[in-house]
Design an enzyme around this catalytic site. Structure first.
Site, PDB file in Angstrom:
ATOM      1  N   ALA A 132       0.787  -1.150  -0.062  1.00 51.11           N
ATOM      2  CA  ALA A 132      -0.038   0.055   0.205  1.00 51.11           C
ATOM      3  C   ALA A 132       1.032   1.191   0.004  1.00 51.11           C
ATOM      4  O   ALA A 132       1.916   1.186   0.688  1.00 51.11           O
ATOM      5  CB  ALA A 132      -0.889  -0.005   1.269  1.00 51.11           C
ATOM      6  N   GLY A 133       0.274   2.481  -0.477  1.00 56.06           N
ATOM      7  CA  GLY A 133       1.084   3.681  -0.564  1.00 56.06           C
ATOM      8  C   GLY A 133       1.748   3.966  -1.961  1.00 56.06           C
ATOM      9  O   GLY A 133       1.633   5.260  -2.418  1.00 56.06           O
ATOM     10  N   ASP A 135      -0.243   2.630  -4.944  1.00 56.23           N
ATOM     11  CA  ASP A 135      -1.618   2.977  -5.662  1.00 56.23           C
ATOM     12  C   ASP A 135      -2.542   3.328  -4.701  1.00 56.23           C
ATOM     13  O   ASP A 135      -3.421   2.682  -4.419  1.00 56.23           O
ATOM     14  CB  ASP A 135      -2.101   2.011  -6.823  1.00 56.23           C
ATOM     15  CG  ASP A 135      -3.320   2.268  -7.275  1.00 56.23           C
ATOM     16  OD1 ASP A 135      -3.662   3.412  -7.393  1.00 56.23           O
ATOM     17  OD2 ASP A 135      -3.976   1.189  -7.996  1.00 56.23           O
ATOM     18  N   SER A 156      -3.302   3.724   1.555  1.00 63.97           N
ATOM     19  CA  SER A 156      -4.339   3.579   2.640  1.00 63.97           C
ATOM     20  C   SER A 156      -5.605   4.718   2.174  1.00 63.97           C
ATOM     21  O   SER A 156      -5.275   5.580   1.741  1.00 63.97           O
ATOM     22  CB  SER A 156      -3.997   4.087   4.100  1.00 63.97           C
ATOM     23  OG  SER A 156      -2.987   3.214   4.469  1.00 63.97           O
ATOM     24  N   GLY A 184       1.375  11.040   4.771  1.00 66.52           N
ATOM     25  CA  GLY A 184       0.250  11.627   5.809  1.00 66.52           C
ATOM     26  C   GLY A 184      -1.178  11.048   5.032  1.00 66.52           C
ATOM     27  O   GLY A 184      -2.131  11.761   5.506  1.00 66.52           O
ATOM     28  N   PHE A 185      -1.097   9.712   4.617  1.00 65.44           N
ATOM     29  CA  PHE A 185      -2.519   9.390   4.439  1.00 65.44           C
ATOM     30  C   PHE A 185      -3.311  10.356   3.421  1.00 65.44           C
ATOM     31  O   PHE A 185      -4.384  10.566   3.409  1.00 65.44           O
ATOM     32  CB  PHE A 185      -3.425   9.131   5.580  1.00 65.44           C
ATOM     33  CG  PHE A 185      -3.206   8.005   6.164  1.00 65.44           C
ATOM     34  CD1 PHE A 185      -2.050   6.957   5.738  1.00 65.44           C
ATOM     35  CD2 PHE A 185      -3.858   7.288   7.268  1.00 65.44           C
ATOM     36  CE1 PHE A 185      -1.820   5.802   6.446  1.00 65.44           C
ATOM     37  CE2 PHE A 185      -3.673   6.213   7.981  1.00 65.44           C
ATOM     38  CZ  PHE A 185      -2.544   5.426   7.525  1.00 65.44           C
ATOM     39  N   SER A 268       1.170   3.914  10.573  1.00 72.01           N
ATOM     40  CA  SER A 268       1.967   4.944   9.965  1.00 72.01           C
ATOM     41  C   SER A 268       2.079   6.213  11.174  1.00 72.01           C
ATOM     42  O   SER A 268       1.459   6.409  12.152  1.00 72.01           O
ATOM     43  CB  SER A 268       1.027   5.928   9.102  1.00 72.01           C
ATOM     44  OG  SER A 268       1.153   7.031   8.769  1.00 72.01           O
ATOM     45  N   ASN A 270       3.022   9.214  10.445  1.00 66.59           N
ATOM     46  CA  ASN A 270       2.469  10.388   9.874  1.00 66.59           C
ATOM     47  C   ASN A 270       1.149  10.765  10.405  1.00 66.59           C
ATOM     48  O   ASN A 270       0.629  11.958   9.867  1.00 66.59           O
ATOM     49  CB  ASN A 270       2.643  10.552   8.592  1.00 66.59           C
ATOM     50  CG  ASN A 270       4.077  10.383   8.032  1.00 66.59           C
ATOM     51  OD1 ASN A 270       4.929  10.909   8.372  1.00 66.59           O
ATOM     52  ND2 ASN A 270       4.203   9.486   7.160  1.00 66.59           N
ATOM     53  N   GLY A 345      11.822  -3.823   2.513  1.00 65.50           N
ATOM     54  CA  GLY A 345      13.123  -4.551   2.634  1.00 65.50           C
ATOM     55  C   GLY A 345      13.521  -5.559   1.567  1.00 65.50           C
ATOM     56  O   GLY A 345      14.512  -6.426   1.866  1.00 65.50           O
TER      57      GLY A 345
END
Length: 405
Positions: A132-133, A135, A156, A184-185, A268, A270, A345
């Site tokens: 996630a992040g 798309d 998210s 930050g979402f 998160s 953020n 990673g």
């Protein structure tokens, strides 16, 4: 031959012309108009892309599909340096847009048989997923799965649209091969994402019906609600929300019908106060409410989508023990002595294999994909298959947790 001639002329006149290659190093003169730096980058990127398409058209007519597919994925390495010249967030938007429009390679080669696996009653062609992040708003699900990922996780997604943190908020660390993400979402909200996923889902169902109207629904199908691959939906809370549980419940009610699995994201750093939800009592209360919201909905024979929790990578041993206890007590579908997704990673098949041996059933990457591009995906899968074969494992499942036994 005509296409090859066009390609050569195109390269000579548009891509490799001295003004484009040397503009950054030469001072401007009265005879030459100033061209904005961003325009130069865009022209060079566009020229390279069109050149690849023309070359591909000439090449595909003389080779088999698998060979051409291999060439096309390798050719994307030529484009990566141009993306590196752009602002990180601009490059990200371009990549998502390209995938959404199908301007990316499509993997036609079957995955090695020893990296396929079944989790939660769903068949994954391979355990390599996109985290996630990337798309965030489910714009490019089909294009990303077509690259050869075994699964893609969108989000998210927050209930109400929000801008996220001020820009700039994405920073490259090229020497370390790392990215700092302080978004930050940022999200278009669950309504926009639901409309997009609903349209994609309807189109896929129509295509499947027209292609194979007599297909049986009794056997476990390869892939899930996103067609050939598995789709995860990662749920977040709004920054200003005072009721986190209500935010996640709203996400479940709106998006779970399109998901092969759901993720409660409490990891998160953020979003103020989000990581507090990883405490034993807070997490237990949250998961209970989200599970209840999912289970009260009407489901067919497949049942509700599995529910996972995404946790931070820097928790203390005590925090991890608390989370594991909650996961086992509430029978979460993804944590503890149940399937784990190792996120981050991973830039090679060897690193994916290490995570699997450490206990991950599935693995996700993001940063490595941002740097390596599409060519990295078949490389990771091939290396993973080699690692399994070398150590005598006939499947991924056999290797899961091998270092912890």
């Amino acid at each position: 031959m005509a296409l090859r001639k066009i390609f050569r002329e195109f390269i000579n006149k548009r891509v490799l012309s001295p003004p484009l290659l040397t503009a950054r190093h030469c001072s401007s003169s009265a005879a030459a108009p100033k061209i904005p730096h961003s325009a130069k980058k865009g022209r060079l990127l566009t020229g390279a892309t069109i050149g690849l398409v023309i070359a591909g058209g000439a090449y595909v007519s003389t080779v088999d599909e698998a060979t051409f597919c291999s060439w096309l994925f390798s050719a994307t390495k030529l484009v990566n340096p141009f993306f590196a010249l752009l602002d990180p967030e601009v490059a990200h938007r371009l990549a998502v847009s390209a995938a959404a429009r199908g301007w990316v390679p499509r993997e036609k080669r079957p995955d090695p048989s020893n990296i396929g696996l079944e989790v939660w009653g769903r068949k994954f062609s391979n355990p390599i997923g996109l985290a996630a992040g990337f798309d965030k708003n489910a714009e490019a699900v089909d294009g990303l799965l077509a690259l050869g990922f075994g699964f893609v996780e969108v989000g998210s997604v927050t209930p109400v649209p929000q801008e996220g943190n001020p820009k700039p908020r994405i920073f490259r660390l090229p020497r370390e091969g790392a990215i700092i993400n302080r978004c930050g979402f940022n999200s278009e909200g669950i309504v926009a994402v639901a409309k997009r996923l609903g349209a994609q889902h309807g189109k896929r169902k129509l295509d499947e019906t027209s292609r194979n109207p007599s297909s049986s629904t009794d056997e476990v199908k390869h892939g899930g609600k996103a067609g050939p691959g598995i789709l995860g939906v990662n749920l977040g809370k709004n920054k200003t929300s005072e009721d986190a549980a209500a935010d996640y419940v709203q996400g479940v009610h709106t998006l779970s019908q399109y998901a092969d699995y759901l993720v409660i994201n409490v990891s998160s750093p953020n979003t103020p106060g989000l990581r507090v939800l990883q405490g034993r009592k807070q997490l237990k209360d949250l998961v209970k409410k989200v599970q209840a919201a999912r289970d009260e909905m009407q489901w067919g024979e497949e049942g509700p989508p599995p529910l996972l929790v995404k946790i931070a990578p820097d928790l203390s041993k005590e925090d991890l023990e608390d989370i594991a206890a909650v996961a086992l007590a509430l029978r979460l579908d993804g944590l503890g002595k149940i399937p784990l997704i190792g996120c981050g990673g991973v830039s090679s098949g060897r690193e994916a294999y290490q995570k699997i041996r450490a206990g991950a059933t599935l693995v996700q990457l993001y940063t490595a994909f941002a740097y390596g591009g599409p060519a990295l995906i078949p490389q990771i899968k091939a290396e993973l298959a080699e690692c399994l074969e070398r150590d005598g494992f006939k499947s991924v499942i056999e290797a899961v947790g091998a270092d912890c036994r």
